[in-house]
Design a protein around this motif. Structure first.
Motif, PDB file in Angstrom:
ATOM      1  N   LEU A 212       0.830  -1.200   0.000  1.00 33.86           N
ATOM      2  CA  LEU A 212       0.000   0.000   0.000  1.00 33.86           C
ATOM      3  C   LEU A 212       0.869   1.256   0.000  1.00 33.86           C
ATOM      4  CD1 LEU A 212      -2.768   1.360   0.179  1.00 33.86           C
ATOM      5  CD2 LEU A 212      -2.615   1.125   2.666  1.00 33.86           C
TER       6      LEU A 212
ATOM      7  N   ALA B 127       2.177   1.729  -3.439  1.00 36.73           N
ATOM      8  CA  ALA B 127       1.092   2.158  -4.331  1.00 36.73           C
ATOM      9  C   ALA B 127       0.743   3.629  -4.090  1.00 36.73           C
ATOM     10  CB  ALA B 127      -0.134   1.272  -4.132  1.00 36.73           C
ATOM     11  N   GLU B 128       0.754   4.054  -2.824  1.00 40.79           N
ATOM     12  CA  GLU B 128       0.460   5.463  -2.516  1.00 40.79           C
ATOM     13  C   GLU B 128       1.533   6.377  -3.099  1.00 40.79           C
ATOM     14  OE1 GLU B 128       0.067   5.353   1.765  1.00 40.79           O
ATOM     15  OE2 GLU B 128      -2.125   5.243   1.621  1.00 40.79           O
ATOM     16  N   GLN B 129       2.780   5.975  -3.016  1.00 38.14           N
ATOM     17  CA  GLN B 129       3.859   6.774  -3.603  1.00 38.14           C
ATOM     18  C   GLN B 129       3.698   6.858  -5.119  1.00 38.14           C
ATOM     19  OE1 GLN B 129       7.381   4.787  -2.210  1.00 38.14           O
ATOM     20  NE2 GLN B 129       7.362   5.822  -0.223  1.00 38.14           N
ATOM     21  N   GLU B 130       3.375   5.721  -5.745  1.00 40.92           N
ATOM     22  CA  GLU B 130       3.169   5.712  -7.195  1.00 40.92           C
ATOM     23  C   GLU B 130       1.980   6.587  -7.572  1.00 40.92           C
ATOM     24  OE1 GLU B 130       2.771   1.531  -7.919  1.00 40.92           O
ATOM     25  OE2 GLU B 130       4.938   1.206  -7.985  1.00 40.92           O
ATOM     26  N   TRP B 131       0.915   6.519  -6.776  1.00 37.72           N
ATOM     27  CA  TRP B 131      -0.271   7.324  -7.039  1.00 37.72           C
ATOM     28  C   TRP B 131       0.063   8.807  -6.907  1.00 37.72           C
ATOM     29  CZ3 TRP B 131      -3.051  10.697  -3.895  1.00 37.72           C
ATOM     30  CH2 TRP B 131      -4.257  11.153  -4.440  1.00 37.72           C
ATOM     31  N   GLU B 132       0.821   9.167  -5.877  1.00 38.52           N
ATOM     32  CA  GLU B 132       1.203  10.566  -5.665  1.00 38.52           C
ATOM     33  C   GLU B 132       2.037  11.071  -6.839  1.00 38.52           C
ATOM     34  OE1 GLU B 132       0.831  14.061  -3.972  1.00 38.52           O
ATOM     35  OE2 GLU B 132      -0.063  12.288  -3.073  1.00 38.52           O
TER      36      GLU B 132
ATOM     37  N   ALA C 194       1.942   9.889  -9.909  1.00 43.31           N
ATOM     38  CA  ALA C 194       1.033   9.988 -11.059  1.00 43.31           C
ATOM     39  C   ALA C 194       0.162  11.237 -10.945  1.00 43.31           C
ATOM     40  CB  ALA C 194       0.167   8.730 -11.154  1.00 43.31           C
ATOM     41  N   ARG C 195      -0.311  11.533  -9.729  1.00 45.51           N
ATOM     42  CA  ARG C 195      -1.128  12.733  -9.523  1.00 45.51           C
ATOM     43  C   ARG C 195      -0.313  13.982  -9.852  1.00 45.51           C
ATOM     44  NH1 ARG C 195      -2.489  16.400  -5.764  1.00 45.51           N
ATOM     45  NH2 ARG C 195      -1.050  15.644  -4.209  1.00 45.51           N
ATOM     46  N   HIS C 196       0.958  13.988  -9.469  1.00 43.22           N
ATOM     47  CA  HIS C 196       1.833  15.122  -9.779  1.00 43.22           C
ATOM     48  C   HIS C 196       1.991  15.272 -11.295  1.00 43.22           C
ATOM     49  CE1 HIS C 196       4.977  18.077  -9.175  1.00 43.22           C
ATOM     50  NE2 HIS C 196       5.782  17.373  -9.953  1.00 43.22           N
ATOM     51  N   ARG C 197       2.186  14.146 -12.003  1.00 38.63           N
ATOM     52  CA  ARG C 197       2.307  14.192 -13.469  1.00 38.63           C
ATOM     53  C   ARG C 197       1.000  14.681 -14.107  1.00 38.63           C
ATOM     54  NH1 ARG C 197       4.904   9.312 -12.515  1.00 38.63           N
ATOM     55  NH2 ARG C 197       3.124   8.110 -13.254  1.00 38.63           N
TER      56      ARG C 197
END
Length: 165
Positions: A121, A124-129, A131-134
Motif C-alpha cells: 500500500l 502504491a500510494e507513492q506511485e499514485w502521488e 502519477a497525480r503530480h504528473r
C-alpha cells in the motif's frame, strides 16, 4: 560455471526456492498440513465442546453428503485423509477461518500478510502521488498551450479594424 541464483526472500523473511528449482524435501521435524489440520480440528472442536457426531452432522448439512462421526475420528487420528471440501465444511461448521485449521500460527501468518500488504500500500500510494503530480503538470501544460493557441488564432486572424484586409 556461473553461481546459482540466490533464493528469494519475502518481506516476511521466509525463503522461497529460486524459480524452477525443485522444492526442498520436508525435514523430519516439519509438520505436514494434513497433520496440522487434524491437530487443529480436534483442538478447535474440543474448545467449542462439539462432539465428533455433532461436527459430522454440521458438515453434512453444508456438504449435502454423509460424513459420519467415524470419518471425523479417523481424520483426527490421521488414518484418513481429509478432502478439501471437507476441510472447508469443517471450518464453516466450527465458525473459524480455514487457515486456522491448516496453519501452525495463523495469527502470526495473518500479521505477516498484513505487514506485506501495508508495504504494498505504501508503494502504491507513492506511485499514485507521483502519477497525480504528473497529471497536475500535464493539466497545467494543456491549459498553457490552449491559451497560447487562442492567442495565436487571434494574432493570425485579420482584424476587422484593419483597413488593409
Amino acid at each position: 560455471m556461473s553461481p546459482s541464483p540466490e533464493p528469494l526472500t519475502s518481506l516476511s523473511g521466509s525463503v522461497s526456492p529460486r524459480p524452477g528449482a525443485a522444492p526442498e524435501p520436508a525435514a523430519a521435524t516439519d509438520v505436514l498440513p494434513t497433520d496440522l489440520f487434524a491437530q487443529n480440528l480436534r483442538r478447535e472442536r474440543e474448545a467449542q465442546h462439539v462432539t465428533q457426531a455433532e461436527l459430522a452432522r454440521r458438515m453434512e448439512e453444508w456438504l449435502g453428503t454423509t460424513i459420519g462421526s467415524t470419518a471425523i475420528l479417523r481424520i483426527e487420528q490421521r488414518t484418513r485423509a481429509v478432502r478439501l471440501d471437507e476441510a472447508v465444511a469443517a471450518a464453516r461448521a466450527l465458525g473459524v477461518p480455514l487457515v486456522s485449521l491448516i496453519s501452525e500460527d495463523p495469527v502470526r501468518e495473518n500479521e505477516e500478510a498484513i505487514q506485506e500488504s501495508l508495504a504494498d500500500l505504501a508503494v502504491a500510494e507513492q506511485e499514485w502521488e507521483a502519477a497525480r503530480h504528473r497529471i497536475d503538470q500535464t493539466t497545467r501544460l494543456i491549459q498553457q498551450l490552449s491559451a497560447e493557441r487562442k492567442q495565436l488564432i487571434r494574432d493570425s486572424s485579420p482584424s476587422e479594424a484593419d483597413p488593409s484586409a
